[in-house]
Design a protein around this motif. Structure first.
Motif, PDB file in Angstrom:
ATOM      1  N   PHE A  65      39.044 -49.920 -21.910  1.00 16.48           N
ATOM      2  CA  PHE A  65      39.398 -48.532 -21.619  1.00 16.48           C
ATOM      3  C   PHE A  65      38.093 -47.759 -21.417  1.00 16.48           C
ATOM      4  CE2 PHE A  65      42.946 -45.390 -22.058  1.00 16.48           C
ATOM      5  CZ  PHE A  65      42.222 -44.265 -21.719  1.00 16.48           C
ATOM      6  N   VAL A  66      37.835 -47.370 -20.165  1.00 19.43           N
ATOM      7  CA  VAL A  66      36.587 -46.703 -19.796  1.00 19.43           C
ATOM      8  C   VAL A  66      36.901 -45.308 -19.277  1.00 19.43           C
ATOM      9  CG1 VAL A  66      34.680 -46.680 -18.120  1.00 19.43           C
ATOM     10  CG2 VAL A  66      35.265 -48.784 -19.339  1.00 19.43           C
ATOM     11  N   THR A  67      36.123 -44.334 -19.689  1.00 21.23           N
ATOM     12  CA  THR A  67      36.293 -42.955 -19.227  1.00 21.23           C
ATOM     13  C   THR A  67      35.118 -42.542 -18.351  1.00 21.23           C
ATOM     14  OG1 THR A  67      37.608 -42.270 -21.130  1.00 21.23           O
ATOM     15  CG2 THR A  67      36.458 -40.538 -19.943  1.00 21.23           C
ATOM     16  N   LEU A  68      35.440 -41.936 -17.201  1.00 20.23           N
ATOM     17  CA  LEU A  68      34.431 -41.286 -16.360  1.00 20.23           C
ATOM     18  C   LEU A  68      34.400 -39.824 -16.787  1.00 20.23           C
ATOM     19  CD1 LEU A  68      35.374 -42.773 -12.854  1.00 20.23           C
ATOM     20  CD2 LEU A  68      33.889 -43.747 -14.621  1.00 20.23           C
ATOM     21  N   LEU A  69      33.299 -39.405 -17.358  1.00 26.97           N
ATOM     22  CA  LEU A  69      33.177 -38.070 -17.959  1.00 26.97           C
ATOM     23  C   LEU A  69      32.124 -37.262 -17.233  1.00 26.97           C
ATOM     24  CD1 LEU A  69      33.675 -36.038 -20.359  1.00 26.97           C
ATOM     25  CD2 LEU A  69      31.877 -37.292 -21.579  1.00 26.97           C
ATOM     26  N   GLY A  70      32.443 -36.002 -16.952  1.00 31.79           N
ATOM     27  CA  GLY A  70      31.452 -35.129 -16.331  1.00 31.79           C
ATOM     28  C   GLY A  70      32.058 -33.795 -15.977  1.00 31.79           C
ATOM     29  N   SER A  71      31.217 -32.865 -15.608  1.00 29.36           N
ATOM     30  CA  SER A  71      31.666 -31.531 -15.232  1.00 29.36           C
ATOM     31  C   SER A  71      32.277 -31.556 -13.839  1.00 29.36           C
ATOM     32  CB  SER A  71      30.492 -30.546 -15.281  1.00 29.36           C
ATOM     33  OG  SER A  71      29.444 -30.997 -14.444  1.00 29.36           O
ATOM     34  N   SER A  72      32.910 -30.473 -13.451  1.00 26.00           N
ATOM     35  CA  SER A  72      33.541 -30.385 -12.132  1.00 26.00           C
ATOM     36  C   SER A  72      32.507 -30.614 -11.034  1.00 26.00           C
ATOM     37  CB  SER A  72      34.188 -29.008 -11.953  1.00 26.00           C
ATOM     38  OG  SER A  72      35.224 -28.823 -12.893  1.00 26.00           O
ATOM     39  N   THR A 130      29.030 -46.975 -25.463  1.00 28.46           N
ATOM     40  CA  THR A 130      30.083 -46.615 -26.398  1.00 28.46           C
ATOM     41  C   THR A 130      29.953 -45.134 -26.762  1.00 28.46           C
ATOM     42  OG1 THR A 130      28.777 -47.110 -28.371  1.00 28.46           O
ATOM     43  CG2 THR A 130      30.015 -48.938 -27.363  1.00 28.46           C
ATOM     44  N   PRO A 131      31.024 -44.516 -27.241  1.00 29.56           N
ATOM     45  CA  PRO A 131      30.898 -43.111 -27.679  1.00 29.56           C
ATOM     46  C   PRO A 131      29.781 -42.918 -28.703  1.00 29.56           C
ATOM     47  CG  PRO A 131      33.209 -43.713 -27.541  1.00 29.56           C
ATOM     48  CD  PRO A 131      32.427 -44.982 -27.314  1.00 29.56           C
ATOM     49  N   GLN A 132      29.638 -43.865 -29.628  1.00 27.34           N
ATOM     50  CA  GLN A 132      28.604 -43.745 -30.654  1.00 27.34           C
ATOM     51  C   GLN A 132      27.208 -43.802 -30.053  1.00 27.34           C
ATOM     52  OE1 GLN A 132      31.157 -45.858 -30.623  1.00 27.34           O
ATOM     53  NE2 GLN A 132      32.404 -45.447 -32.449  1.00 27.34           N
ATOM     54  N   ASP A 133      27.003 -44.725 -29.096  1.00 30.06           N
ATOM     55  CA  ASP A 133      25.685 -44.855 -28.457  1.00 30.06           C
ATOM     56  C   ASP A 133      25.320 -43.592 -27.683  1.00 30.06           C
ATOM     57  OD1 ASP A 133      25.089 -47.352 -29.405  1.00 30.06           O
ATOM     58  OD2 ASP A 133      25.826 -48.419 -27.650  1.00 30.06           O
ATOM     59  N   ILE A 134      26.277 -43.078 -26.928  1.00 31.22           N
ATOM     60  CA  ILE A 134      25.985 -41.910 -26.102  1.00 31.22           C
ATOM     61  C   ILE A 134      25.692 -40.684 -26.954  1.00 31.22           C
ATOM     62  CG2 ILE A 134      27.115 -40.262 -24.521  1.00 31.22           C
ATOM     63  CD1 ILE A 134      28.282 -42.630 -23.061  1.00 31.22           C
ATOM     64  N   TYR A 135      26.367 -40.563 -28.073  1.00 34.16           N
ATOM     65  CA  TYR A 135      26.125 -39.414 -28.950  1.00 34.16           C
ATOM     66  C   TYR A 135      24.792 -39.545 -29.698  1.00 34.16           C
ATOM     67  CZ  TYR A 135      26.818 -35.878 -32.552  1.00 34.16           C
ATOM     68  OH  TYR A 135      26.660 -34.790 -33.368  1.00 34.16           O
ATOM     69  N   ALA A 136      24.550 -40.710 -30.273  1.00 32.50           N
ATOM     70  CA  ALA A 136      23.359 -40.882 -31.111  1.00 32.50           C
ATOM     71  C   ALA A 136      22.109 -41.205 -30.313  1.00 32.50           C
ATOM     72  CB  ALA A 136      23.607 -41.993 -32.139  1.00 32.50           C
ATOM     73  N   ARG A 137      22.284 -41.860 -29.155  1.00 31.53           N
ATOM     74  CA  ARG A 137      21.126 -42.279 -28.360  1.00 31.53           C
ATOM     75  C   ARG A 137      21.294 -41.875 -26.895  1.00 31.53           C
ATOM     76  NH1 ARG A 137      22.052 -45.833 -32.315  1.00 31.53           N
ATOM     77  NH2 ARG A 137      23.742 -46.854 -31.185  1.00 31.53           N
ATOM     78  N   PRO A 138      21.365 -40.585 -26.618  1.00 28.25           N
ATOM     79  CA  PRO A 138      21.518 -40.145 -25.221  1.00 28.25           C
ATOM     80  C   PRO A 138      20.327 -40.579 -24.388  1.00 28.25           C
ATOM     81  CG  PRO A 138      20.915 -38.302 -26.633  1.00 28.25           C
ATOM     82  CD  PRO A 138      21.218 -39.443 -27.543  1.00 28.25           C
ATOM     83  N   ALA A 170      22.349 -35.481 -23.625  1.00 29.19           N
ATOM     84  CA  ALA A 170      22.218 -34.873 -24.956  1.00 29.19           C
ATOM     85  C   ALA A 170      22.889 -33.510 -25.012  1.00 29.19           C
ATOM     86  CB  ALA A 170      20.742 -34.746 -25.329  1.00 29.19           C
ATOM     87  N   ARG A 171      22.743 -32.723 -23.949  1.00 30.58           N
ATOM     88  CA  ARG A 171      23.350 -31.393 -23.908  1.00 30.58           C
ATOM     89  C   ARG A 171      24.855 -31.464 -23.694  1.00 30.58           C
ATOM     90  NH1 ARG A 171      22.733 -28.104 -20.229  1.00 30.58           N
ATOM     91  NH2 ARG A 171      22.734 -26.173 -21.424  1.00 30.58           N
ATOM     92  N   PHE A 172      25.281 -32.412 -22.864  1.00 30.32           N
ATOM     93  CA  PHE A 172      26.688 -32.458 -22.477  1.00 30.32           C
ATOM     94  C   PHE A 172      27.578 -32.996 -23.583  1.00 30.32           C
ATOM     95  CE2 PHE A 172      30.435 -34.016 -20.184  1.00 30.32           C
ATOM     96  CZ  PHE A 172      30.723 -32.914 -19.394  1.00 30.32           C
ATOM     97  N   ILE A 173      27.048 -33.959 -24.354  1.00 35.67           N
ATOM     98  CA  ILE A 173      27.834 -34.600 -25.412  1.00 35.67           C
ATOM     99  C   ILE A 173      27.521 -33.936 -26.740  1.00 35.67           C
ATOM    100  CG2 ILE A 173      28.222 -36.740 -26.685  1.00 35.67           C
ATOM    101  CD1 ILE A 173      29.362 -36.886 -23.928  1.00 35.67           C
ATOM    102  N   GLY A 174      28.569 -33.514 -27.433  1.00 31.79           N
ATOM    103  CA  GLY A 174      28.397 -32.919 -28.751  1.00 31.79           C
ATOM    104  C   GLY A 174      28.896 -31.488 -28.803  1.00 31.79           C
TER     105      GLY A 174
END
Length: 351
Positions: A31-38, A217-225, A231-235
């Protein structure tokens, strides 16, 4: 279940490049999510995977087979849209079974499969109703059921919860995650909501200006952007990187403030310009440490977010419980240097 790979996939509309050199590898059942602003290219990427848009260049592979020239039906994908796309004159049962009728399956087979899917989505009691007689969450489940009944190899979700209220969004996230855990079908989900992405994904591809900025992974992206943007977008609350300069003695100078440089960055030359950020949970208010003044206090249930003004630089501390402190109050804070996120000022890449 299918394995999906994108190899240097790009898409342009005229002279406008929407997606640029996208490389993705999605494992079977993931299950993969493509995440980003408009406007970042996430929906266009999903449409290219579905076969609704052609690639301007690059290859899309499913189980190692190039599928660029195949239609959505030939790719065996099922898509759930933002606006549900239900037929208003058809009952729930007819909406769910529509694609099966198009395939000319037998009436009894259609009834059996529709009832099984409806039971799994807790829709059995509304099968005779029209979409206008359903709640938003029920309509969304009907849309998912219509995709599910086809038994596709791949599920694609295009911001399916954006029209729902906040509490219903949370419930639908849980339902989709449980559905995926039960079925194990390869799924790609598009959203601009980072909390949504963090809560349901095995991995997240953060997109920015048509490119994949980071995948993990969600954990990697949050802790190790990987970048300042990630870093700004996640959190939540959002971190705001501030610019400093490396000084002798392993210090990062921020105006009149000096922060210790983590030992892992001892190789950085004196004078190197960096951007630094720190997550709110790693900022500790106390009686010792760096002086600051309170700019804003935001209670958010189990925690309180306190915005601090530190010599003109703003950062946020996340304090457990409810904290009553007036704006303008002088405070002190400490932080763990090893928790600092340090980025190259020019490239934006994490050092």
């Amino acid at each position: 279940m299918s394995q999906i790979a994108l190899r240097r996939v790009s898409k342009s509309f005229g002279s406008v490049a929407v997606c640029r050199d996208i490389d993705l590898d999605i494992a079977a059942g993931e299950f993969v999510t493509l995440l980003g602003s408009s406007g970042c290219g996430k929906t266009t990427t999903l449409n290219m995977i579905a076969g609704l848009e052609d690639c301007s260049q690059g290859d899309i592979l499913m189980d190692g087979r190039r599928v660029n020239a195949l239609s959505p039906v030939e790719r065996d994908v099922a898509m759930v849209f933002q606006n549900y796309a239900l037929y208003p004159h058809m009952t729930v049962a007819d909406n769910i079974g529509f694609t099966l009728r198009m395939r000319r399956l037998g009436r009894e087979d259609i009834r059996r499969r529709v009832e099984a899917v409806a039971a799994s989505l807790e829709l059995s009691h509304v099968l005779a109703r029209l979409p206008s007689q359903l709640s938003g969450g029920q309509q969304q489940r009907v849309a998912i059921g219509r995709a599910l009944v086809r038994e596709p190899r791949i599920f694609l979700f295009d911001e399916p919860f954006s029209n729902l209220d906040a509490s219903l969004r949370v419930r639908m996230r849980a339902e989709v995650k449980e559905l995926h855990q039960r079925l194990g079908v390869t799924s790609i989900f598009v959203t601009h909501d980072q909390e949504e992405a963090m809560s349901i994904s095995d991995r997240i591809a953060v997109m920015h200006q048509g490119r994949v900025e980071q995948m993990g992974t969600p954990q990697d992206i949050y802790a190790r952007p990987a970048t300042r943007y990630v870093a700004r977008f996640i959190g939540n609350p959002q971190v705001e990187p501030v610019t400093g300069v490396i000084e002798a003695g392993m210090v990062i100078r921020l105006g009149a403030i000096g922060l210790p440089l983590p030992s892992r960055h001892a190789h950085l030359p004196v004078g190197h310009k960096v951007d630094i950020a720190i997550r709110p949970e790693h900022v500790r208010l106390g009686e010792q440490g760096i002086p600051a003044s309170v700019r804003l206090v935001q209670p958010v249930g189990p925690t309180t977010h306190v915005t601090l003004d530190c010599g003109g630089h703003l950062l946020v501390a996340s304090v457990p419980g409810f904290l009553q402190v007036a704006p303008g109050t002088a405070v002190r804070f400490e932080l763990d240097p090893d928790q600092l996120l340090i980025f190259d000022h020019e490239t934006g890449r994490r050092l």
